[in-house]
Design an enzyme around this catalytic site. Structure first.
Site, PDB file in Angstrom:
ATOM      1  N   HIS A  80     -63.103  42.998 110.557  1.00  0.00           N
ATOM      2  CA  HIS A  80     -61.640  42.898 109.945  1.00  0.00           C
ATOM      3  C   HIS A  80     -61.120  43.610 110.968  1.00  0.00           C
ATOM      4  O   HIS A  80     -61.043  44.749 111.138  1.00  0.00           O
ATOM      5  CB  HIS A  80     -61.157  43.683 108.577  1.00  0.00           C
ATOM      6  N   GLU A 123     -59.325  47.168 111.745  1.00  0.00           N
ATOM      7  CA  GLU A 123     -59.630  48.645 111.435  1.00  0.00           C
ATOM      8  C   GLU A 123     -60.426  48.293 112.718  1.00  0.00           C
ATOM      9  O   GLU A 123     -61.236  48.631 113.605  1.00  0.00           O
ATOM     10  CB  GLU A 123     -60.891  48.605 110.517  1.00  0.00           C
ATOM     11  N   HIS A 175     -66.653  49.626 110.858  1.00  0.00           N
ATOM     12  CA  HIS A 175     -65.827  48.468 109.799  1.00  0.00           C
ATOM     13  C   HIS A 175     -65.252  50.202 109.704  1.00  0.00           C
ATOM     14  O   HIS A 175     -65.015  51.381 109.996  1.00  0.00           O
ATOM     15  CB  HIS A 175     -65.786  49.001 108.520  1.00  0.00           C
ATOM     16  N   GLU A 235     -68.972  52.896 107.859  1.00  0.00           N
ATOM     17  CA  GLU A 235     -67.262  53.259 107.565  1.00  0.00           C
ATOM     18  C   GLU A 235     -66.828  54.763 108.504  1.00  0.00           C
ATOM     19  O   GLU A 235     -67.475  55.216 107.915  1.00  0.00           O
ATOM     20  CB  GLU A 235     -66.900  53.154 106.256  1.00  0.00           C
TER      21      GLU A 235
HETATM   22 ZN    ZN Z   1     -63.615  46.758 106.764  1.00  0.00          ZN
END
Ligand code: ZN
Length: 382
Positions: free
Chosen positions: A166, A169, A258, A334
């Site tokens: 992504h 990010e 991420h 994350e």
């Molecule tokens: Zn992500």
């Protein structure tokens, strides 16, 4: 006053400019409905009481991501700080009075191609550099895959670490930069890990989305982290390429890095929902997380994504797909855009430094993983 975003990674669309009062929209990712990333520059604004309304904030991919969020600003596009930001459930409002003539605003600290090129150069200059592979994105940009190790044995463990599926990010690539800092510093953990294992590192798996100023998609409008079961050359050549490489090398540990838009926490997602999940897999995850808990004030394991029941995992996601296919330790890491509720820093929120500190703890956890699992791999080096 002039507002622009027609530069690499830039994203904003101006609706109106009335004195110091700006109405703007974030553009959608190319060929996609997703949007969240913004990055723009205002010239000629010294001492102007800027009032910027992002009027489509509530239609973004993660509208709840705007609550308790503060935008980043910078005078030089290098040193960033948080500024007064509010969200009323519809409009995101940034208020700031710049002391300089030029100011940048962004969702998080950008990580641009120039920085990426420098990062790859640094990796190639370390004594651990064993080789590189180049994939191609939809628009033909290079996907850099860097292999690190000492090549002393054919049974070495294979560790894969990927970031920025992504593209918005960006903390994920800052995290990778933290890994590179440590490889250069060559601490004892790094020496032990690279004596026992090869690390395959992808600092940016979505260079198109990054350059285009997208949040979630590649240049074809595809969310790459839903492509791992059946990637295609047309939709997701980035994943098709990496998946093919992993099939060749084998894999013993997978980390997919991420940023998390909504939750104010740093955490990892495990593989508890994949069909093959068992007590051994759970124990490997527990041991890894335990090192993070012990060594990092931001990391916690109480809040994260709802745990899936066995068999209910979405196998199109990278960490689930790899965990199920290779029966190895496979985690999604994350980091928040906001702050960590368990370790608040209201002035700065989540930062580059915190991303790098987490990467330091992850190196400790990899060291422990190898120490507990041994250095042999179920796969032969290629
Ligand atoms: Zn992500």
């Amino acid at each position: 006053m002039q507002i622009t975003s027609d530069f690499e990674c830039g994203n904003i669309q101006i609706c109106s400019l009335n004195g110091n009062f700006i109405k703007a929209k974030i553009k959608t990712d190319q060929y996609s409905k997703d949007f969240q990333w913004f990055y723009f520059k205002i010239d000629g604004c010294k001492n102007a009481k800027l009032h910027i309304d992002i009027v489509n904030a509530s239609e973004a991919s993660f509208p709840d991501g705007w609550y308790d969020y503060s935008a980043l600003a910078s005078y030089d596009d290098a040193i960033w700080f948080r500024v007064d930001t509010t969200y009323d459930g519809k409009t995101l409002t940034i208020k700031f009075t710049p002391e300089c003539d030029k100011v940048y605003f962004a969702y998080f600290e950008p990580y641009k191609q120039k920085q990426h090129t420098c990062l790859v150069k640094r990796l190639k200059a370390t004594p651990y550099f064993l080789g590189s592979y180049n994939g191609r994105s939809v628009e033909g940009r290079t996907i850099d895959v860097i292999r690190l190790g000492l090549q002393t044995s054919v049974i070495r463990k294979k560790i894969w670490m990927i970031a920025r599926q992504h593209p918005g990010e960006t903390m994920a690539e800052w995290f990778v930069e933290g890994i590179v800092d440590q490889i250069e510093a060559n601490d004892e953990e790094i020496r032990r890990i690279l004596n026992a294992a090869d690390i395959y590192l992808i600092p940016n798996l979505n260079p198109d989305g990054s350059a285009l100023g997208s949040q979630r998609s590649n240049a074809a409008g595809i969310n790459l982290n839903r492509e791992w079961v059946a990637p295609s050359v047309e939709r997701s050549p980035e994943i098709k390429y990496v998946k093919g490489l992993i099939e060749q090398t084998g894999i013993d540990l997978f980390l997919d890095v991420h940023g998390e838009e909504t939750l104010p926490y740093a955490f990892v997602m495990g593989c508890e929902g994949v069909p093959s999940y068992n007590a051994q897999a759970a124990e490997r995850e527990r041991q890894f997380k335990n090192v993070l808990l012990k060594s990092n004030f931001d990391f916690q394991d109480d809040y994260g994504y709802p745990k899936k029941k066995k068999g209910e995992a979405d196998l199109t996601m990278a960490s689930n797909y790899i965990g199920e296919t290779y029966r190895c330790l496979s985690l999604t890491i994350e980091m928040p855009y906001k702050d960590c509720k368990n370790n608040l820093d209201p002035d700065k929120g989540w930062t580059v430094l915190r991303s790098k500190a987490l990467s330091k703890s992850v190196i400790l956890a990899i060291d422990e993983f190898i120490c507990l699992q041994g250095n042999s791999s179920q796969y032969q080096s290629v």
